[in-house]
Design an enzyme around this catalytic site. Sequence first.
Site, PDB file in Angstrom:
ATOM      1  N   ASP A 216       0.831  -1.201   0.000  1.00 14.66           N
ATOM      2  CA  ASP A 216       0.000   0.000   0.000  1.00 14.66           C
ATOM      3  C   ASP A 216       0.869   1.256   0.000  1.00 14.66           C
ATOM      4  OD1 ASP A 216      -2.815   1.009   0.417  1.00 14.66           O
ATOM      5  OD2 ASP A 216      -1.853   1.948   2.146  1.00 14.66           O
ATOM      6  N   GLU A 268      14.407 -15.279   0.825  1.00 14.62           N
ATOM      7  CA  GLU A 268      14.687 -16.352   1.796  1.00 14.62           C
ATOM      8  C   GLU A 268      13.757 -17.533   1.557  1.00 14.62           C
ATOM      9  OE1 GLU A 268      13.954 -14.538   5.593  1.00 14.62           O
ATOM     10  OE2 GLU A 268      15.686 -13.204   5.438  1.00 14.62           O
TER      11      GLU A 268
END
Length: 566
Positions: A216, A268
């Site tokens: 956002d 990751e």
Amino acid sequence: MPLASHDVFTAPDWWRQAVVYQIYPRSFADANGDGIGDLQGITSRVPYLSALGVDAVWLSPFYPSALADGGYDVDDYRDVDPKIGTLDDFDAMVAAFHAAHIKVVVDVVPNHSSDRHEWFRAAVAAGKGSPERDRYIFRDGKGENGELPPTGLQSIFGGDAWDRVTEPDGTPGQWYLHLFAKEQPDFNWDHPEVHADFLTTLRFWSDRGVDGFRVDVAHGLKKNLDPKFDAMVGFDDGVGDLGDGQHPLWDRDEVQDVYAEWRAVFDEYDPPRTAVAEAWVLPHRQARYSAREGLGQTFNFDLLKAAFAADEFHEVIDRNLRAAADIGGSTTWVFSNHDVVRHATRYGLPAGISGAPAPGAASTGSGNDGKQWLLDGGDPGEVDAEQGLRRARAATLFMLALPGSAYLYQGEELGLQEAGQIPDQDRQDPAFFRNRAIEIGRDGCRVPLPWTGEGSSFGFGPDGAHLPQPSWYADYAVAVESADPASTLNLYRRALALRHELECDEVLEWLEVSPSVLGFTRPNGWCAVTNFGTEPVALPSGEVLLSSGPLNPGELPGETTVWLRR
Ligand code: NOJ
Ligand code: CA
């Protein structure tokens, strides 16, 4: 059902040409009958979304929130609002989506928290000069007793962008910055704890199986509040209008440092988590957000802003495909979301209606954005709903053949019109309350979905709905449209199934047609041709696969799209 030529679900680059369906959780499906959509409601509709053929869902915020801004005022980034479910419900929902081979994207709101977030409460309680205050943007006021806001900045929702707190000793105190509602204090992104906390949040949801994030106000976050900008009033419509990375509020160059950290977290995971930026920036700045080292993808609102016209579509598509190719990324397309008037209505408005930008959004450009119509009372009688829907179906079918990913907003697959007339006492959007003279708010596209033609909330739930549904919603109900082969719902279902079958390299070649007709071919011979005019034209050669409206022999009627195989 035809087999997808490319298994979108298992590919690490699944997002590149994915169809992503936006769920506004409080208005999608209500399982427990309290009138508010909830996570169990969403889970119960996974078969619906699977049959629709979407590749991913994006959930607007479902975090604990007082709903001062529809959930974009987050109290706690790592929990579910008890009004709509629990973390267990969330896990069950993700499992159900994954079992149906649908990816899950969640909203992350880093520019501001809510004023009920524990850090903000601590900041207010700890007083001036405390380390707690430093995680937000507090300043002394001007005037003899600090009674005036520190600067003239205006909030995107209208009114001052500063609000005053009461100090622990009961005296009127410092002011804090909120670029949106006063319940949405802006974080201080120069603070290491703010950085660290968002990395924790990204891992928290990634560990729960979330596949990606919608970011956002991604072009906000970093600010330069040097006093030399104090005279600044207004927000350039929320766009980094300077375009040089030096605007005091928007699209500052250093915001990319934040996303470099986020990228390291995304990587990751296997497959890497993805992200799409909501970044209202000038076209030449978009690549920063879309780069592989950054968030990876950016919303492109250009089609949403374009008028229904061949030349505008052509220019927008060309420019965005080139920009994406330049950085090896893929673009996104969108016509509707929870911030704008639904496109089936926008395209049916009398010519010349335009108005103020949507809050949190930039100006909706040359097309009719519907704001003025809403302000004038949102009378459905003033909308040519038939034309609006005809154009919306044509535009969407054209868009679904484009390279890139397609974002659909809940209800557009029903051809749902904007619910423009909501009684004042039922309105929820803060924009309405802060500045009703110029902004009526976004409630009309957030009215709960109709699932059945009857019932107290048209099947949204066992009881009522938190925003009133107009009676004509019955005509657009899922059950009603499922039974009608010519319905918009069945058009979307067929289009998405075919799109999977036809997916191919992310390039297109434009066809030479006529000025009011636009067409292109993808490398495997998949063609889309749209007649943007109102008069029929000759149907181009090829095997007809699908059309957005009825075809006459040898003719492509006005405001109609056809898919062909050549
Ligand atoms: C953009 C969101 O889409 C909108 O709904 C919200 O009001 C603002 N950002 C502020 O978070
Ligand atoms: Ca509920």
